[in-house]
Motif scaffolding. Structure first.
Motif, PDB file in Angstrom:
ATOM      1  N   THR A  61      -4.859 -12.463  31.447  1.00 50.51           N
ATOM      2  CA  THR A  61      -5.566 -13.300  29.889  1.00 50.51           C
ATOM      3  C   THR A  61      -4.283 -13.936  28.967  1.00 50.51           C
ATOM      4  N   PHE A  62      -4.549 -14.498  28.443  1.00 49.60           N
ATOM      5  CA  PHE A  62      -3.566 -15.318  27.694  1.00 49.60           C
ATOM      6  C   PHE A  62      -3.963 -15.563  26.209  1.00 49.60           C
ATOM      7  N   ARG A  63      -3.528 -15.114  24.927  1.00 46.36           N
ATOM      8  CA  ARG A  63      -3.579 -15.143  23.633  1.00 46.36           C
ATOM      9  C   ARG A  63      -3.138 -16.529  23.279  1.00 46.36           C
ATOM     10  N   TRP A  64      -3.572 -17.238  22.277  1.00 43.44           N
ATOM     11  CA  TRP A  64      -2.972 -18.036  21.032  1.00 43.44           C
ATOM     12  C   TRP A  64      -3.267 -17.352  19.439  1.00 43.44           C
ATOM     13  N   GLU A  65      -2.746 -16.909  18.983  1.00 44.90           N
ATOM     14  CA  GLU A  65      -3.068 -15.901  17.725  1.00 44.90           C
ATOM     15  C   GLU A  65      -2.340 -17.627  16.231  1.00 44.90           C
ATOM     16  N   GLY A  67      -6.739 -22.255  14.773  1.00 43.55           N
ATOM     17  CA  GLY A  67      -6.597 -23.851  15.332  1.00 43.55           C
ATOM     18  C   GLY A  67      -5.371 -24.180  15.337  1.00 43.55           C
ATOM     19  N   PRO A  68      -5.285 -25.771  15.658  1.00 43.16           N
ATOM     20  CA  PRO A  68      -6.822 -26.293  16.907  1.00 43.16           C
ATOM     21  C   PRO A  68      -6.765 -25.823  17.871  1.00 43.16           C
ATOM     22  N   ALA A  69      -7.526 -25.697  18.311  1.00 37.24           N
ATOM     23  CA  ALA A  69      -7.850 -25.255  20.324  1.00 37.24           C
ATOM     24  C   ALA A  69      -6.540 -26.090  20.729  1.00 37.24           C
ATOM     25  N   PRO A  70      -5.921 -24.693  22.124  1.00 39.96           N
ATOM     26  CA  PRO A  70      -4.998 -25.442  22.220  1.00 39.96           C
ATOM     27  C   PRO A  70      -5.221 -26.541  23.210  1.00 39.96           C
ATOM     28  N   THR A  71      -4.165 -27.585  23.861  1.00 38.40           N
ATOM     29  CA  THR A  71      -4.374 -28.490  23.844  1.00 38.40           C
ATOM     30  C   THR A  71      -4.371 -28.228  25.398  1.00 38.40           C
TER      31      THR A  71
END
Length: 93
Positions: free
Chosen positions: A29-33, A36-40
């Motif tokens: 798993t990888f997370r962006w905290e 928005g916006p959605a990861p490119t």
């Protein structure tokens, strides 16, 4: 080389990308905290690489939406993306 499914989901409070491994308890798993916006696509490619995977040749991301409560269409939408992936050479899978 076998392919797997990677999914990315966002509920408005952050984004999570994971590789579905049915035979495992813990999925890579990888997370962006960020909300928005959605990861490119480039960010998703880098995250998959960090996990030891790459998008399978010819595969493209597909998007769908779900609801936090399927019986109530006024609840926040959950966005879900999916793509076929394979282990990188010398990497996972």
């Amino acid at each position: 080389m076998r392919t797997l499914t990677a999914q990315m989901s966002g509920d408005g409070s952050g984004w999570r990308l994971y590789v579905v491994l049915f035979e495992e308890r813990d999925w890579p798993t990888f997370r962006w905290e960020r909300s928005g916006p959605a990861p490119t696509v480039a960010e998703r490619r880098m995250a998959l690489s960090t996990l030891g995977y790459e998008v399978a040749p010819g595969a493209v991301w597909s998007w769908t939406e779900d609801s936090q409560d399927p019986d109530d269409d006024s609840t926040p939408v959950l966005l879900i993306a999916a793509v076929r992936v394979r282990g990188q050479e010398g990497g996972a899978a």
